[in-house]
Scaffold this active site. Structure first.
Site, mmCIF file in Angstrom:
data_model
loop_
_atom_site.group_PDB
_atom_site.id
_atom_site.type_symbol
_atom_site.label_atom_id
_atom_site.label_comp_id
_atom_site.label_asym_id
_atom_site.label_seq_id
_atom_site.Cartn_x
_atom_site.Cartn_y
_atom_site.Cartn_z
ATOM 1 C CG ASP A 4 -2.119 0.896 1.152
ATOM 2 O OD1 ASP A 4 -2.439 1.398 -0.168
ATOM 3 O OD2 ASP A 4 -2.603 1.576 2.150
ATOM 4 C CG ASP B 260 -4.175 -1.518 -4.076
ATOM 5 O OD1 ASP B 260 -4.900 -1.871 -5.158
ATOM 6 O OD2 ASP B 260 -4.441 -0.938 -3.323
ATOM 7 C CG ASP C 126 -12.046 1.163 2.519
ATOM 8 O OD1 ASP C 126 -11.974 -0.035 2.382
ATOM 9 O OD2 ASP C 126 -13.113 1.769 2.097
#
Length: 344
Positions: free
Chosen positions: A137, A175, A324
């Site tokens: 991330d 991601d 999130d």
């Protein structure tokens, strides 16, 4: 898990086959090489590719396995809460992916085995998310992962050792391909080499596992751009397909079209796609907000009946109600958010 804002950019047998890169495929790799060169990577020559991965679709009668998680614990512990019935009906009753996001090399094999054994006993297919790539991330709300790439690949071996021998869907590193802006040249190259190797490790441990690579989502990269990155990451050699909309909110129809376009750019008719429909029942939030936006709903239930020959399944990758990172720590279960997503 964090997915960046759209405005800034969410029972088979293994078959060995030789993939001949003809005109379209060669053009795709040349474009990929140009991207790699632009990022400072060594350009690799175009060559024939031999893949040793599975190619069959998930069977039409596939039922996905739902391993109990935080939402099930909350429902069991709060039978008299006014929100419980709706949360149980709309969310806890649906099969959802299990995330492996805490770095625990000593226990990951047993943790994966517990899921795959239970799924096999039920005649169902588990969906497991490997979320351990270093510099995960890019240091955002879901920062973490393995401390380095050798540790990551060792962890992947332990994870793969728990996948059993039955069919399984593995969502490889959300991601990891779409979000690389924080990586320098060496980190980029090492990450992409490790993704390819991780997929190979998983397939070697369980030839029935289907490994899907990160394609971001329809409001992020263009199909051509993400296909170039996927090629560099080894999806053509080592993957069974791609996934999109992980932890995001884009409409299912938009994601189907996007996935089909990406697969078209990749030029491999045997690759498929899975789409995360866990929270897209109201479509994307205003301004592309990705972090715990209000007024969203759960989307299509997990199924292999997608209406698209290229989309293998709709699955719930993100577990609805797990945050999130804006309304609380990333991954923490929120009954308020679950109730809102359930339509309360």
């Amino acid at each position: 898990m964090r997915t960046p804002r759209a405005a800034q950019h969410p029972i088979r047998r293994r078959l060995t086959r030789t993939r001949l890169l003809l005109a379209a495929g060669t053009a795709g790799l040349l474009a990929c090489s140009a991207v790699a060169t632009a990022q400072g990577l060594e350009q690799r020559p175009t060559q024939d590719v031999t893949r040793d991965v599975g190619t069959a679709d998930l069977p039409a009668d596939t039922v996905f396995y739902d391993h109990p998680g935080a939402i099930h614990e909350w429902v069991a512990d709060n039978p008299n809460d006014a929100r419980t019935a709706l949360i149980e009906e709309r969310i806890a009753s649906q099969p959802q992916a299990t995330w492996f996001s805490n770095y625990s090399p000593d226990t990951v094999t047993a943790e994966a085995t517990a899921i795959t054994d239970a799924a096999a006993a039920a005649g169902q297919v588990p969906v497991l998310v490997s979320y351990m790539i270093p510099n995960r991330d890019c240091g955002g709300a879901s920062a973490g992962g393995a401390p380095d790439f050798p540790s990551y690949l060792s962890w992947t071996e332990d994870f793969a050792a728990g996948l059993g021998t039955g069919p399984a869907v593995v969502i490889l590193e959300p991601d990891s391909i779409a979000l690389t802006t924080c990586l320098d040249q060496n980190e980029f190259a090492e990450r992409f080499a490790s993704l390819r190797e991780a997929a190979d490790i998983i397939h070697a441990a369980n030839p029935e596992a289907r490994v899907y690579f990160d394609a971001g989502h329809s409001s992020w990269h263009s199909p051509g751009a993400i296909a170039d990155l996927l090629t560099q990451a080894g999806v053509l050699e080592s993957g069974d397909g791609i996934y999109s909309n992980a932890s995001n909110y884009n409409w299912t129809d938009d994601e189907v079209g996007f996935a089909e376009a990406v697969l078209g750019e990749l030029g491999d008719a045997e690759l498929g796609a899975v789409i995360d429909t866990s929270r897209n029942g109201n479509g994307p939030a205003p301004m592309g907000e990705w972090c715990d936006p209000a007024d969203r709903l759960v989307g299509d239930a997990p199924t292999v009946n997608t209406g698209s020959d290229r989309v293998d399944a709709f699955v719930w990758i993100k577990r609805p109600g797990e945050l999130d990172g804006c309304d609380g720590p990333a991954g923490q279960f929120s009954p308020d958010k679950a109730y809102e997503l359930a339509g309360g």
